[in-house]
Scaffold this motif. Structure first.
Motif, PDB file in Angstrom:
ATOM      1  N   CYS A  39       0.912  -1.394  -0.054  1.00  0.00           N
ATOM      2  CA  CYS A  39      -0.078   0.236  -0.027  1.00  0.00           C
ATOM      3  C   CYS A  39       1.026   1.164  -0.115  1.00  0.00           C
ATOM      4  CB  CYS A  39      -0.866   0.038   1.264  1.00  0.00           C
ATOM      5  SG  CYS A  39      -0.130   0.254   2.775  1.00  0.00           S
ATOM      6  N   CYS A  42       3.977   3.152   4.199  1.00  0.00           N
ATOM      7  CA  CYS A  42       5.275   3.436   5.047  1.00  0.00           C
ATOM      8  C   CYS A  42       6.118   4.372   4.232  1.00  0.00           C
ATOM      9  CB  CYS A  42       5.963   2.037   4.900  1.00  0.00           C
ATOM     10  SG  CYS A  42       6.206   1.191   3.598  1.00  0.00           S
ATOM     11  N   ILE A  78       9.255   0.418  -1.741  1.00  0.00           N
ATOM     12  CA  ILE A  78       8.532  -1.135  -1.756  1.00  0.00           C
ATOM     13  C   ILE A  78       8.858  -1.325  -3.386  1.00  0.00           C
ATOM     14  CG2 ILE A  78       6.478  -2.269  -2.060  1.00  0.00           C
ATOM     15  CD1 ILE A  78       7.086  -1.233   0.920  1.00  0.00           C
ATOM     16  N   LYS A  96       9.872  -4.032   1.108  1.00  0.00           N
ATOM     17  CA  LYS A  96      10.355  -2.667   1.691  1.00  0.00           C
ATOM     18  C   LYS A  96      11.804  -2.710   1.629  1.00  0.00           C
ATOM     19  CE  LYS A  96       9.561  -0.202   6.042  1.00  0.00           C
ATOM     20  NZ  LYS A  96      10.419   0.795   5.879  1.00  0.00           N
ATOM     21  N   PRO A 179      -0.716  -0.352   7.929  1.00  0.00           N
ATOM     22  CA  PRO A 179      -1.896  -0.960   8.256  1.00  0.00           C
ATOM     23  C   PRO A 179      -2.164  -2.361   8.668  1.00  0.00           C
ATOM     24  CG  PRO A 179      -1.893  -0.490   5.868  1.00  0.00           C
ATOM     25  CD  PRO A 179      -0.594  -0.023   6.443  1.00  0.00           C
ATOM     26  N   CYS A 182       2.662  -5.808   9.371  1.00  0.00           N
ATOM     27  CA  CYS A 182       3.770  -6.318   8.672  1.00  0.00           C
ATOM     28  C   CYS A 182       5.138  -5.964   9.257  1.00  0.00           C
ATOM     29  CB  CYS A 182       3.532  -6.549   6.988  1.00  0.00           C
ATOM     30  SG  CYS A 182       4.745  -5.355   6.157  1.00  0.00           S
TER      31      CYS A 182
HETATM   32  S1  SF4 Z   1       5.268  -2.538   4.743  1.00  0.00           S
HETATM   33 FE1  SF4 Z   1       3.089  -1.935   5.558  1.00  0.00          FE
HETATM   34  S2  SF4 Z   1       2.848   0.059   5.205  1.00  0.00           S
HETATM   35 FE2  SF4 Z   1       4.487  -0.673   3.837  1.00  0.00          FE
HETATM   36  S3  SF4 Z   1       3.605  -1.041   1.860  1.00  0.00           S
HETATM   37 FE3  SF4 Z   1       3.795  -2.996   3.236  1.00  0.00          FE
HETATM   38  S4  SF4 Z   1       1.906  -3.032   4.039  1.00  0.00           S
HETATM   39 FE4  SF4 Z   1       2.162  -1.045   3.343  1.00  0.00          FE
END
Ligand code: SF4
Ligand code: SF4
Length: 289
Positions: A39, A42, A78, A96, A179, A182
């Protein structure tokens, strides 16, 4: 999380150990790749907290990835990858990527500027911009290809693991924004326990090669991952066996001490020569008179 004072453990281009350093609990970030939904909350939280100006000059290339790579003003990314398995299955991975806060940081070993890179007792590796001379040695010393040079200021930057927030007892901004949970933050020991429990769950679900990514070639890291396919970290954009290069270890280790020994030996020999033969006198025939 209690307030954590940032005791300095190591400083670039300095051999004097930090005076009176107190032990501090090692902190870490855990990234459970199996529950990331890509998403990018972060990424946004990082840009916002660190007040980083976004780059908007790139054309859309059809990729979900925000940037092709990390940038001086984009400290975490990401990575989206399409992985073709041997059985023909196509898997989409989202991982990430940022500074790994290595226990043995190649960037700090390589840096020739005193005080430009510090490692705190809690494991965070931070760059001190005012001491950076922009030589880029840290970039070549980093086995994860993380630091980036700002061409305008001539200074290098990267993720700080929100050292300012951590010192105030807060979790890093990216952790707060995630959210799906993770991302987790805490002591490294605690997070390793959580990570290994998660690996067991994944194995029960059929991911027989699930494992924890905490590469020993850099002494372990303060950003650790749970990978469903830990035998192939490259599928997630992570190097398989990152190491601090042997040339760097040699240059900053034995060769550095050898150099100092030669200089010290030269001074000592000159001193002994002076004691034995006294000051050098110019003979009259040498002056041509
Ligand atoms: S680490 Fe968490 S906030 Fe970042 S993209 Fe993945 S799910 Fe979303
Ligand atoms: S990942 Fe690179 S920049 Fe970050 S601490 Fe390790 S060597 Fe330094």
């Amino acid at each position: 999380m209690p307030t954590v004072s940032l005791e300095v453990k190591a400083v670039s281009a300095t051999t004097t150990p930090a005076p009176g350093m107190k032990e501090a609990p090692r902190v870490a970030k855990l990234i459970d790749v199996s529950s990331c939904i890509g998403c990018k909350a972060c990424e946004v939280a990082c840009q916002e907290w660190n007040d980083l100006p976004p780059s908007v000059d790139r054309p859309f290339t059809g990729s979900y990835q925000t940037m092709p790579d990390l940038q001086w003003n984009f400290w975490q990314l990401i990575k989206f990858r399409e992985v073709l398995h041997q059985d023909g299955r196509l898997e989409w991975t989202m991982t990430k990527y940022q500074c790994m806060h290595c226990a043995d940081p190649g960037c700090l070993r390589a840096c020739p500027a005193p005080g430009a890179i510090v490692q705190y007792a809690n494991g965070i590796v931070d760059f001190v911009q005012e001491n950076c001379i922009g030589c880029g040695y840290c970039i070549t010393g980093c086995p994860f290809d993380v630091p980036r040079l700002n061409p305008q200021t001539g200074k290098v930057s990267k993720c700080t693991l929100c050292s300012d927030r951590v010192a105030a007892g807060l979790e890093p901004a990216c952790i707060k924004a995630c959210p799906t949970n993770c991302l987790s933050f805490g002591t490294k020991e605690k997070l390793l326990q959580i990570a290994h429990r998660r690996v067991e769950q994944l194995k029960e679900r059929g991911f027989t090669k699930a494992g924890v990514y905490d590469p020993p070639g850099v002494g372990g890291t303060h950003v650790i991952y749970v990978l469903p396919h830990a035998d192939r970290p490259e599928d997630y954009g992570l190097p398989k066996d990152p190491k601090v290069s042997w040339t760097l270890k040699l240059w900053k280790g034995p060769l550095k001490w050898l150099g100092r020994l030669i200089v010290f030996g030269g001074i000592l020999a000159a001193f002994v020569h002076y004691l034995r033969f006294g000051p050098h006198r110019v003979r009259e025939e040498d002056t041509g008179k």
